[in-house]
Motif scaffolding. Sequence first.
Motif, mmCIF file in Angstrom:
data_model
loop_
_atom_site.group_PDB
_atom_site.id
_atom_site.type_symbol
_atom_site.label_atom_id
_atom_site.label_comp_id
_atom_site.label_asym_id
_atom_site.label_seq_id
_atom_site.Cartn_x
_atom_site.Cartn_y
_atom_site.Cartn_z
ATOM 1 N N ASP A 8 54.271 39.859 67.093
ATOM 2 C CA ASP A 8 53.228 39.888 66.691
ATOM 3 C C ASP A 8 53.057 38.580 66.611
ATOM 4 O OD1 ASP A 8 54.252 42.083 64.791
ATOM 5 O OD2 ASP A 8 56.139 40.867 63.921
ATOM 6 N N PHE A 9 52.760 37.519 66.915
ATOM 7 C CA PHE A 9 52.581 36.109 66.949
ATOM 8 C C PHE A 9 51.196 36.027 68.105
ATOM 9 C CE2 PHE A 9 52.442 32.062 70.361
ATOM 10 C CZ PHE A 9 51.565 32.020 68.995
ATOM 11 N N ILE A 10 51.635 36.968 69.350
ATOM 12 C CA ILE A 10 50.818 37.520 70.348
ATOM 13 C C ILE A 10 49.392 38.839 69.397
ATOM 14 C CG2 ILE A 10 50.078 39.254 72.095
ATOM 15 C CD1 ILE A 10 52.744 38.744 73.279
ATOM 16 N N TYR A 11 49.781 39.236 68.805
ATOM 17 C CA TYR A 11 48.395 40.002 67.558
ATOM 18 C C TYR A 11 48.166 38.831 67.221
ATOM 19 C CZ TYR A 11 46.599 42.854 64.086
ATOM 20 O OH TYR A 11 45.678 43.335 63.452
ATOM 21 N N LEU A 12 48.197 38.144 66.143
ATOM 22 C CA LEU A 12 47.797 37.193 65.344
ATOM 23 C C LEU A 12 46.933 36.206 66.287
ATOM 24 C CD1 LEU A 12 50.357 36.110 62.718
ATOM 25 C CD2 LEU A 12 48.516 37.720 62.212
ATOM 26 N N VAL A 13 47.489 36.150 67.411
ATOM 27 C CA VAL A 13 46.614 34.697 68.637
ATOM 28 C C VAL A 13 45.229 35.454 69.316
ATOM 29 C CG1 VAL A 13 46.868 33.259 70.708
ATOM 30 C CG2 VAL A 13 48.891 33.349 68.859
ATOM 31 N N ARG A 14 45.762 37.181 69.109
ATOM 32 C CA ARG A 14 44.725 37.687 69.456
ATOM 33 C C ARG A 14 43.561 38.269 68.370
ATOM 34 N NH1 ARG A 14 47.606 41.673 73.380
ATOM 35 N NH2 ARG A 14 47.863 40.624 75.248
ATOM 36 N N THR A 15 44.246 37.916 67.170
ATOM 37 C CA THR A 15 42.862 38.651 65.874
ATOM 38 C C THR A 15 42.587 37.056 65.421
ATOM 39 O OG1 THR A 15 44.810 40.651 65.520
ATOM 40 C CG2 THR A 15 43.493 39.778 63.679
ATOM 41 N N LEU A 16 43.391 36.448 64.997
ATOM 42 C CA LEU A 16 42.291 35.474 64.475
ATOM 43 C C LEU A 16 42.295 33.914 65.839
ATOM 44 C CD1 LEU A 16 45.255 34.868 61.484
ATOM 45 C CD2 LEU A 16 43.264 35.737 61.753
ATOM 46 N N GLY A 17 42.379 33.832 66.805
ATOM 47 C CA GLY A 17 42.021 32.634 67.478
ATOM 48 C C GLY A 17 43.055 31.197 67.483
ATOM 49 N N LEU A 18 43.900 30.930 68.433
ATOM 50 C CA LEU A 18 45.090 29.588 67.726
ATOM 51 C C LEU A 18 45.194 28.509 67.041
ATOM 52 C CD1 LEU A 18 47.683 29.290 69.430
ATOM 53 C CD2 LEU A 18 46.848 27.898 70.724
ATOM 54 N N SER A 19 43.593 27.806 67.309
ATOM 55 C CA SER A 19 43.121 27.445 66.952
ATOM 56 C C SER A 19 43.580 27.600 65.107
ATOM 57 C CB SER A 19 41.774 26.543 67.383
ATOM 58 O OG SER A 19 40.524 27.331 66.618
ATOM 59 N N HIS A 20 42.679 28.722 65.248
ATOM 60 C CA HIS A 20 42.806 29.273 63.708
ATOM 61 C C HIS A 20 44.198 28.884 62.888
ATOM 62 C CE1 HIS A 20 41.353 30.851 59.824
ATOM 63 N NE2 HIS A 20 41.885 31.503 60.188
ATOM 64 N N LEU A 21 44.731 29.741 63.815
ATOM 65 C CA LEU A 21 46.392 29.494 63.370
ATOM 66 C C LEU A 21 47.720 28.065 63.305
ATOM 67 C CD1 LEU A 21 47.499 32.628 65.849
ATOM 68 C CD2 LEU A 21 47.265 32.447 63.132
ATOM 69 N N LEU A 22 47.437 27.481 64.340
ATOM 70 C CA LEU A 22 47.123 26.489 63.968
ATOM 71 C C LEU A 22 46.646 25.255 62.614
ATOM 72 C CD1 LEU A 22 46.811 25.072 67.479
ATOM 73 C CD2 LEU A 22 49.148 25.414 66.573
ATOM 74 N N ARG A 23 45.313 25.023 62.442
ATOM 75 C CA ARG A 23 44.716 24.931 61.484
ATOM 76 C C ARG A 23 45.848 25.426 60.361
ATOM 77 N NH1 ARG A 23 39.719 26.375 63.456
ATOM 78 N NH2 ARG A 23 39.364 27.553 62.332
ATOM 79 N N MET A 24 45.657 27.081 59.756
ATOM 80 C CA MET A 24 46.606 27.189 58.520
ATOM 81 C C MET A 24 47.739 27.352 58.831
ATOM 82 S SD MET A 24 45.680 31.115 59.015
ATOM 83 C CE MET A 24 46.453 31.945 57.829
ATOM 84 N N LYS A 25 48.611 26.715 60.012
ATOM 85 C CA LYS A 25 49.645 26.036 59.638
ATOM 86 C C LYS A 25 50.304 24.890 59.293
ATOM 87 C CE LYS A 25 54.089 25.223 61.026
ATOM 88 N NZ LYS A 25 55.340 24.997 59.968
ATOM 89 N N ARG A 26 48.652 23.608 59.377
ATOM 90 C CA ARG A 26 48.634 22.363 59.189
ATOM 91 C C ARG A 26 48.594 22.810 57.650
ATOM 92 N NH1 ARG A 26 46.087 21.594 64.179
ATOM 93 N NH2 ARG A 26 43.688 21.947 63.413
ATOM 94 N N ALA A 27 47.852 23.743 57.017
ATOM 95 C CA ALA A 27 46.792 23.349 55.858
ATOM 96 C C ALA A 27 48.514 24.061 54.903
ATOM 97 C CB ALA A 27 46.253 24.651 55.874
ATOM 98 N N HIS A 28 49.224 25.109 55.844
ATOM 99 C CA HIS A 28 50.744 25.606 54.814
ATOM 100 C C HIS A 28 51.849 24.119 54.773
ATOM 101 C CE1 HIS A 28 54.578 26.800 54.671
ATOM 102 N NE2 HIS A 28 54.457 27.993 54.181
ATOM 103 N N ASP A 29 51.726 23.721 56.081
ATOM 104 C CA ASP A 29 53.205 22.274 55.904
ATOM 105 C C ASP A 29 52.567 20.929 54.376
ATOM 106 O OD1 ASP A 29 54.330 23.629 57.838
ATOM 107 O OD2 ASP A 29 53.146 22.654 59.360
#
Length: 107
Positions: A8-29
């Motif tokens: 699932d993580f690999i799918y998200l990285v491929r779909t959204l990109g790692l930088s977008h996932l990291l921004r989402m995580k910072r916003a969530h935190d």
Amino acid sequence: MIHKKIKDFIYLVRTLGLSHLLRMKRAHDFGLKYCRGYMVSECLNTLFEIGLFENIKKEEYLDIDKYAELKHLNKRKLRFICDYLYSVKIFDKNNDFYLLTPEGRIL
């Protein structure tokens, strides 16, 4: 189970990109600390309104079943609130009894 999470993580990285996932995580935190603060405030306010802290001050612990019966409260809802405050370390829990932690006593 772990294998599926990795897929699932690999799918998200491929779909959204790692930088977008990291921004989402910072916003969530960032948002979570404000949401959590609001929920703690609401729970504490509710328990102050029903006189629960006066009872703990007098008894030094809280018996949920006994207190809910005394005040004609829903035991399940009262337990949810107390369990949430236990999860954020305001209450300590010993079987069905709740006590204030040192941090909780400061409040």
